[in-house]
Design an enzyme around this catalytic site. Structure first.
Site, PDB file in Angstrom:
ATOM      1  CG  ASP A 237      -1.955   1.116   1.176  1.00 26.10           C
ATOM      2  OD1 ASP A 237      -1.671   2.181   0.600  1.00 26.10           O
ATOM      3  OD2 ASP A 237      -3.059   0.935   1.714  1.00 26.10           O
TER       4      ASP A 237
ATOM      5  CB  ALA B 165     -11.617  -4.758  -2.356  1.00 23.05           C
ATOM      6  NE  ARG B 166     -16.802  -0.810  -4.943  1.00 19.50           N
ATOM      7  CZ  ARG B 166     -17.422  -1.026  -3.796  1.00 19.50           C
ATOM      8  NH1 ARG B 166     -17.284  -2.207  -3.200  1.00 19.50           N
ATOM      9  NH2 ARG B 166     -18.156  -0.093  -3.246  1.00 19.50           N
TER      10      ARG B 166
ATOM     11  CB  ALA C 233     -17.855  -8.173   2.103  1.00 17.98           C
TER      12      ALA C 233
ATOM     13  CG  ASP D 159     -18.815 -10.475  -1.432  1.00 14.67           C
ATOM     14  OD1 ASP D 159     -19.812 -11.220  -1.564  1.00 14.67           O
ATOM     15  OD2 ASP D 159     -18.868  -9.355  -0.891  1.00 14.67           O
TER      16      ASP D 159
ATOM     17  CG  HIS E 154     -21.109  -6.477  -3.620  1.00 13.43           C
ATOM     18  ND1 HIS E 154     -20.791  -5.643  -4.651  1.00 13.43           N
ATOM     19  CD2 HIS E 154     -20.594  -5.889  -2.505  1.00 13.43           C
ATOM     20  CE1 HIS E 154     -20.113  -4.600  -4.210  1.00 13.43           C
ATOM     21  NE2 HIS E 154     -19.980  -4.723  -2.906  1.00 13.43           N
TER      22      HIS E 154
ATOM     23  CD  GLU F  50     -20.967  -6.385  -7.880  1.00 12.47           C
ATOM     24  OE1 GLU F  50     -21.930  -5.814  -7.305  1.00 12.47           O
ATOM     25  OE2 GLU F  50     -19.875  -6.583  -7.331  1.00 12.47           O
TER      26      GLU F  50
END
Length: 361
Positions: A201, A261-262, A317, A291, A315, A296
């Site tokens: 990161d 996350a995405r 989470a 997820d 999706h 989507e």
């Protein structure tokens, strides 16, 4: 009396916004109207004309404009605040979005209209972190597959054979791509399991990583060294498609990849081309837990529908009751601070930041 719109959906329902704002002190007399969008029973998506759309929104511009009549403040999660909506809502002064990022708001249009926008970082951090760890365990131990096949009448005793047995987190090296609020909770849980944690990161300081007991490395080193990689980066122009064929090929044989996350963090070409499905079939990739998806829900011809060792959920989470209450509470707190003339804690646009700095000074 201040007119407020609680523009909720079927997760953060309008009554949660209403109750949370009324529980705040010194907000004066409130007239709170309710509007409910169709998410999550209806998928979110872009709303508005080409070139002036907002992303991940639910509901229509027309319904929102009608509901905003006379409203000074709006609390929402998914309502589509496009330029057209701001132009049609002259009384609106503030929008409190109960999400970590206000992707359903055209922030430039809000600035032009003089409307302050606030957001709710960390609202689903605990839920998303728990889910990421659960998905990791599910993929490592093939729990969903074993459950499904047992209930279909198949006893998979062969999964106890050495060549088929799963892997443990204890003693494993796990790489976290992104180290915000969710990643830090995931790291804490993984370390409790006995895993060593690497972090990639660019916005995390060495001192922060060291204090948390994790090691900060570059992305390539993380991929080469980790038997599990979990994605926690925010989607941006910088991170979109960051995990492609080259990155997947850096992973050790049999590694597990987790994305809660995405969907856009995965380069769509590795899915569409069959590269990812091929890696799973060959065992080059030991498991995949998803997820989130670039589209989507995934289409009927999604190449991963029939790939082995895939754990896929719709999706979910952040889907906890606690997250819904926390989201409403954070947004209500921002709206209350606005109404009391106090600095905002989570300003999201230039108008909100300028107002916050002006009030604070």
């Amino acid at each position: 009396m201040t007119r407020v719109l609680a523009a909720g959906d079927e997760f953060v329902v309008p009554t949660l916004f209403d109750e949370a704002l009324r529980a705040e002190p010194d907000v004066g007399d409130l007239d709170i109207a309710h509007l409910t969008a169709g998410w999550p029973r209806e998928p979110f998506g872009p709303v508005g004309p080409e070139g002036a759309r907002v992303q991940e929104a639910s509901g229509t511009e027309d319904d929102l404009v009608a509901a905003l009549d006379g409203a000074r403040v709006c609390l929402t999660q998914m309502a589509p605040f496009t330029a057209r909506v701001f132009d049609a809502a002259p009384d609106l002064e503030m929008v409190a979005v109960s999400r970590g990022g206000p992707v359903n708001v055209d922030l430039a249009a809000a600035d032009r209209a003089g409307v302050a926008v606030a957001q709710a970082p960390g609202r689903n951090a605990a839920a998303a972190a728990e889910y990421a760890v659960g998905m990791t365990l599910a993929a490592l131990r093939r729990i969903p597959m074993a459950d499904r096949e047992l209930r279909d009448g198949l006893w998979r005793g062969d999964l106890y054979a050495y060549d088929e047995a799963g892997r443990e987190l204890d003693g494993a090296t796990v790489g976290l791509v992104g180290y915000g609020a969710i990643g830090r909770i995931v790291a804490r849980v993984l370390r409790a399991f006995g895993a060593s944690v690497l972090v990639a990161d660019p916005y995390t300081a060495e001192a922060t990583a060291g204090a948390d007991g994790v090691r900060l490395v570059g992305l390539d080193e993380l991929l080469r060294s980790s038997s599990v990689v979990s994605l926690h980066a925010r989607l941006s122009d910088e991170t979109r498609g960051m995990i492609g064929a080259r990155e997947l090929d850096l992973l050790p044989e049999g590694a597990v990849l987790v994305n809660t996350a995405r969907g856009g963090l995965l380069d769509s070409s590795v899915i569409d081309s069959g590269h990812l499905a091929g890696a799973l079939r060959s065992g080059r990739l030991g498991g995949l837990a998803l997820d989130v998806y670039d589209v989507e829900p995934p289409p009927d011809d999604w190449p991963l529908h029939h790939a082995p060792n895939v754990v896929a959920t719709p999706h979910l989470a952040g889907a906890t009751k606690e997250t819904a209450h926390r989201a409403a509470s954070i947004a209500a707190g921002e709206a209350a601070r606005f109404l009391r003339g106090e600095p905002l804690r989570h300003p999201a646009n230039e108008v909100a930041r300028a107002r916050t700095e002006g009030v604070a000074s």
